[in-house]
Design a protein around this motif. Structure first.
Motif, mmCIF file in Angstrom:
data_model
loop_
_atom_site.group_PDB
_atom_site.id
_atom_site.type_symbol
_atom_site.label_atom_id
_atom_site.label_comp_id
_atom_site.label_asym_id
_atom_site.label_seq_id
_atom_site.Cartn_x
_atom_site.Cartn_y
_atom_site.Cartn_z
ATOM 1 N N ALA A 1 8.616 3.773 -7.534
ATOM 2 C CA ALA A 1 8.256 3.047 -6.311
ATOM 3 C C ALA A 1 8.811 1.642 -6.383
ATOM 4 O O ALA A 1 8.722 0.975 -7.415
ATOM 5 C CB ALA A 1 6.740 3.003 -6.141
ATOM 6 N N LEU A 2 9.378 1.190 -5.273
ATOM 7 C CA LEU A 2 9.892 -0.170 -5.144
ATOM 8 C C LEU A 2 9.476 -0.682 -3.775
ATOM 9 O O LEU A 2 9.781 -0.049 -2.752
ATOM 10 C CB LEU A 2 11.416 -0.180 -5.283
ATOM 11 N N VAL B 1 0.799 -1.231 0.000
ATOM 12 C CA VAL B 1 0.000 0.000 0.000
ATOM 13 C C VAL B 1 0.830 1.279 0.000
ATOM 14 O O VAL B 1 0.263 2.365 -0.096
ATOM 15 C CB VAL B 1 -0.950 0.015 1.216
ATOM 16 N N GLN B 2 2.140 1.202 0.089
ATOM 17 C CA GLN B 2 2.931 2.426 0.216
ATOM 18 C C GLN B 2 2.819 3.312 -1.022
ATOM 19 O O GLN B 2 2.903 4.537 -0.919
ATOM 20 C CB GLN B 2 4.407 2.079 0.464
ATOM 21 N N ASP B 3 2.631 2.715 -2.192
ATOM 22 C CA ASP B 3 2.573 3.488 -3.438
ATOM 23 C C ASP B 3 1.135 3.798 -3.857
ATOM 24 O O ASP B 3 0.905 4.243 -4.974
ATOM 25 C CB ASP B 3 3.299 2.731 -4.560
ATOM 26 N N ILE B 4 0.174 3.572 -2.984
ATOM 27 C CA ILE B 4 -1.223 3.849 -3.324
ATOM 28 C C ILE B 4 -1.587 5.269 -2.891
ATOM 29 O O ILE B 4 -1.463 5.628 -1.717
ATOM 30 C CB ILE B 4 -2.167 2.835 -2.659
ATOM 31 N N LEU C 1 7.911 -8.728 -4.975
ATOM 32 C CA LEU C 1 8.572 -7.495 -5.374
ATOM 33 C C LEU C 1 7.613 -6.720 -6.268
ATOM 34 O O LEU C 1 7.130 -7.244 -7.279
ATOM 35 C CB LEU C 1 9.869 -7.790 -6.127
ATOM 36 N N ASP C 2 7.318 -5.472 -5.884
ATOM 37 C CA ASP C 2 6.456 -4.594 -6.674
ATOM 38 C C ASP C 2 7.262 -3.365 -7.071
ATOM 39 O O ASP C 2 7.841 -2.685 -6.204
ATOM 40 C CB ASP C 2 5.231 -4.166 -5.869
ATOM 41 N N ALA C 3 7.295 -3.069 -8.375
ATOM 42 C CA ALA C 3 8.028 -1.910 -8.876
ATOM 43 C C ALA C 3 7.139 -1.140 -9.843
ATOM 44 O O ALA C 3 6.438 -1.751 -10.669
ATOM 45 C CB ALA C 3 9.314 -2.350 -9.572
ATOM 46 N N ARG C 4 7.162 0.197 -9.746
ATOM 47 C CA ARG C 4 6.330 1.024 -10.628
ATOM 48 C C ARG C 4 7.086 2.286 -11.039
ATOM 49 O O ARG C 4 7.877 2.843 -10.272
ATOM 50 C CB ARG C 4 5.016 1.406 -9.956
ATOM 51 N N LEU C 5 6.801 2.722 -12.276
ATOM 52 C CA LEU C 5 7.370 3.934 -12.839
ATOM 53 C C LEU C 5 6.243 4.758 -13.438
ATOM 54 O O LEU C 5 5.373 4.227 -14.141
ATOM 55 C CB LEU C 5 8.402 3.586 -13.922
#
Length: 716
Positions: free
Chosen positions: A206-207, A137-140, A249-253
């Motif tokens: 986000a990682l 949830v950190q990148d939400i 592992l979740d990564a977003r750009l």
């Protein structure tokens, strides 16, 4: 009706009171600014942003600030706070079953989940993936939830509800954040977020990493226990712990510049334990893996007078892979094997290494869409669009020690040692490669036909290459009775497309597909009220009534152990949801809701079962000192009946309590938090599936015992 009548009387009295107390234009404008100025906006209800109170659906918005108050570490803990939504558990991997308003199914295909407005549905099961593994949830930035159908806007699977997860942009992050968390069951989390500018682009990165051994609650008996009783063997691993290890592992750009935005992401899952076993027999051996890649490119322009144009191209690729053998039944199991090498009428065969089947699938999804919004008419806001989706299960692979060996034409169990045979791309495989093409168009008009009255009406037409056409209309009549009270009367229809598994699966010892399936359909009527009598108090009340038709179920075949997917059954449900949010004082906020539902299987004339009849949620957020907050929350789950043919006692009620203590801006850059889940260590369980002649897991699915978490994050 008698239980709902008092609420209708109360709602009518609110409207009458509004008409009896006129206010001046200046007072109303001032009140509107005060009340709606800070109101959350929602976009998934209609396709464009508008205040929740005026949206043509019943919606909930959960912000990043709310997520912190909840103390959530996974999206399931966030969604459990939504009125009328209960997170149940699949026997496979404890995957979440987002049960909206009593609409329950094993793979939860009736709920559409999107990330930034793009579906993440797998065509194989029609769900989010059998190898889900949770979502951090950190990148939400926010989560938008619509309860009720949304196919007129989003097409397939926007059926019982729609969940849209919106990730953080540069503006949401502004700088760099790193953090970590440790918790019970050898759980370790770490994350890093960055928002800034690079070469003229707004950039967000986000990682997030999550590793856990998983909770170790004990399953008392399983399906292998039943085989042991019948055949006099002793192979079952029950009593034994559920298998819930995870390595994620979740990564977003996110890149944006001018009218253009590019987003890309990876959700990597490995060391994924399948909980109580794919066949509902404990399996500590198996580990799944999965990679879910996504990318989308969006062009958005509102520079032409009265026109808003959006063009989008997206790509999504997902897999279900076997890292360690999928042991359907444990080592030493003895099973009756028929002439086709599958479980059935035949001689008992002992499998020294277990009954093993390793199905793997790879999918890709390509979507292109063009939407138009026009506001040049005085009383109308038009929105339309067209699009094309391509869904492809482009590779399937399987090795197994049962079934027919395609090289010899003989049953695999007849061979010495019962080896694993790769039957991929043969007549013995479990599913062929298959694809689906979907073309669609939609039209929607918001007509402000009178002062304080609007009608939103629309429809969507979808053309599927494998089962034909579907047409889904919607309408919402909205009355702003006064500046602080809005009433809505809504109708909507929806459909759920059959999954590839339901249509095309073959050579399976339990379930077979049916290529003649039709989609499931839904019709829903709602009456909702949004009331804001004070600046610091928001109340919501709504009633719903739905009809779920052509339900897809696996129906037992005559004189065999298999079941085949069929359109059979109708479910009718109705209920009430009440919600409140009160900023009691500057340092104390109280949030709560209550949901009631009744759902009945009309075909069987029996309670639909599984879902709670009553849900109550309460959360406090108390800033007891500057920068210190204390957030207790409680959820009561009450009244879960069994489904048809399940003679077990009703599922036990439970009360689940969490606490979160948070200190922000310690030394200006550091946040710390401490959380406890299941504070009173209650024995909470979610329902296991009914079975013939009895449930495979008779004592239901145990949830985690008391859990502790501690976290720290740094911002600079």
């Amino acid at each position: 009706m008698s239980r709902r009548f008092p609420f209708l009387v109360y709602a009518a009295s609110l409207c009458a009171n509004a008409l009896a107390q006129p206010v001046s234009f200046e007072e109303e404008e001032k009140a509107l600014s005060r009340i709606y100025g800070g109101e959350e906006m929602v976009s998934i209800a209609s396709g464009y942003k508008q205040p929740i109170s005026k949206a043509p659906s019943i919606a909930t918005v959960i912000t990043a600030a709310d997520i912190k108050q909840i103390g959530a570490t996974d999206i399931d803990e966030v969604l459990e706070t939504v009125p009328g939504l209960h997170v149940e558990r699949n026997t496979i991997g404890y995957n979440p079953i987002y049960t909206f308003r009593g609409i329950f199914s094993q793979f939860n295909q009736q709920v559409l989940m999107m990330i930034n407005g793009i579906p993440i549905t797998n065509a194989y099961t029609g769900s989010r993936s059998e190898v889900w593994g949770g979502m951090p949830v950190q990148d939400i930035a926010r989560i938008e939830v619509v309860r009720g159908p949304g196919s007129a806007v989003y097409g397939a699977d926007a059926f019982a509800g729609v969940i849209n997860v919106i990730t953080k942009t540069k503006q949401d992050i502004e700088g760099t954040e790193v953090g970590g968390r440790v918790g019970s069951f050898d759980t370790y989390d770490g994350w890093g977020l960055h928002g800034g500018e690079w070469a003229g682009f707004d950039v967000a990165l986000a990682l997030e990493y999550h590793k856990t051994a998983g909770q170790n609650s004990i399953v008392d008996a399983d399906l292998q226990s039943q085989f042991d009783t019948l055949l006099g063997t002793n192979a079952s691993l029950a009593p034994g712990p559920v298998n819930l290890s995870r390595d994620n592992l979740d990564a977003r750009l996110d890149l944006s510049r001018g009218n253009w935005r590019f987003r890309g992401g990876l959700q990597h899952r490995s060391d994924w334990g399948n909980a109580t076993g794919v066949a509902q027999a404990l399996d500590p051996v198996n580990r799944f893996g999965s990679d879910r890649w996504n990318a989308d490119l969006t062009y958005h322009s509102d520079e032409i007078d009265n026109w808003d144009l959006t063009t989008q191209l997206s790509y999504f690729e997902t897999s279900q892979e076997i890292e360690r053998n999928l042991t359907l039944f444990p080592a030493g199991t003895t099973l009756p094997i028929g002439a086709n090498g599958q479980i059935g009428a035949g001689a008992p065969v002992t499998f020294p290494s277990g009954y093993i089947g390793n199905p793997e699938v790879w999918e890709r999804h390509i979507r292109i869409s063009q939407s138009f919004a026009y506001t040049g008419f005085q009383q109308h806001q038009l929105r339309s669009g067209i699009g094309f989706n391509y869904d492809s299960l482009f590779k399937a692979r399987v090795s197994q020690n049962f079934g027919i060996d395609p090289a010899t034409g003989t049953p695999i169990p007849s061979q010495p040692g019962i080896p694993l045979i790769d039957v991929s791309n043969t007549s013995s495989t479990f599913i062929p490669t298959v694809d689906r093409k979907v073309a669609y168009l939609f039209l929607q008009d918001q007509w402000n036909f009178a002062n304080d009255w609007s009608l939103t009406a629309g429809a969507r037409y979808d053309r599927y290459s494998d089962f034909g056409n579907t047409f889904n209309p919607r309408a919402a009549l909205i009355w702003e009775a006064r500046y602080d009270l809005t009433a809505k009367l809504m109708y909507g229809s929806a459909f759920r497309a059959p999954s590839f598994q339901e249509m095309y699966i073959i050579n399976n010892p339990a379930q077979l597909g049916n290529p003649t399936l039709k989609p499931e359909t839904m019709e829903n009527i709602e009456l909702g009220f949004d009331y804001r009598p004070l600046d610091n108090l928001h109340l919501g009340l709504n009633f719903f009534n739905f009809w779920w038709n052509d339900i897809i179920r696996f129906v037992p075949d005559a004189n065999t152990t298999t079941s085949t997917a069929q359109n059979t059954g109708t479910q009718h449900g109705y209920g009430t949801e009440i919600e409140a949010e009160w900023q009691a004082i500057d340092t104390l906020k109280i949030t709560g809701n209550y949901a009631y539902q009744e759902s009945r299987d009309e075909t069987l004339n029996f309670d639909a079962g599984y879902a709670p009849q009553h849900q109550v949620y309460l959360r406090l957020n108390w800033e007891f000192l500057p920068e210190w907050s204390f957030s207790p929350q409680a959820k009561w789950i009450v009244g879960r009946s069994r489904g048809f043919g399940d003679a077990r006692a009703p599922i036990g009620d439970y009360t689940w309590v969490d606490l979160t203590l948070r200190r922000q801006n310690l030394l200006k850059h550091v946040d710390i938090a401490f959380s406890v889940r299941n504070l009173f260590d209650v024995d909470a369980r979610e329902p296991s599936l009914a079975g013939i002649p009895q449930a495979a897991i008779p004592n239901d699915l145990p949830l985690a015992s008391r859990v502790f978490f501690g976290e720290v994050s740094f911002k600079f």
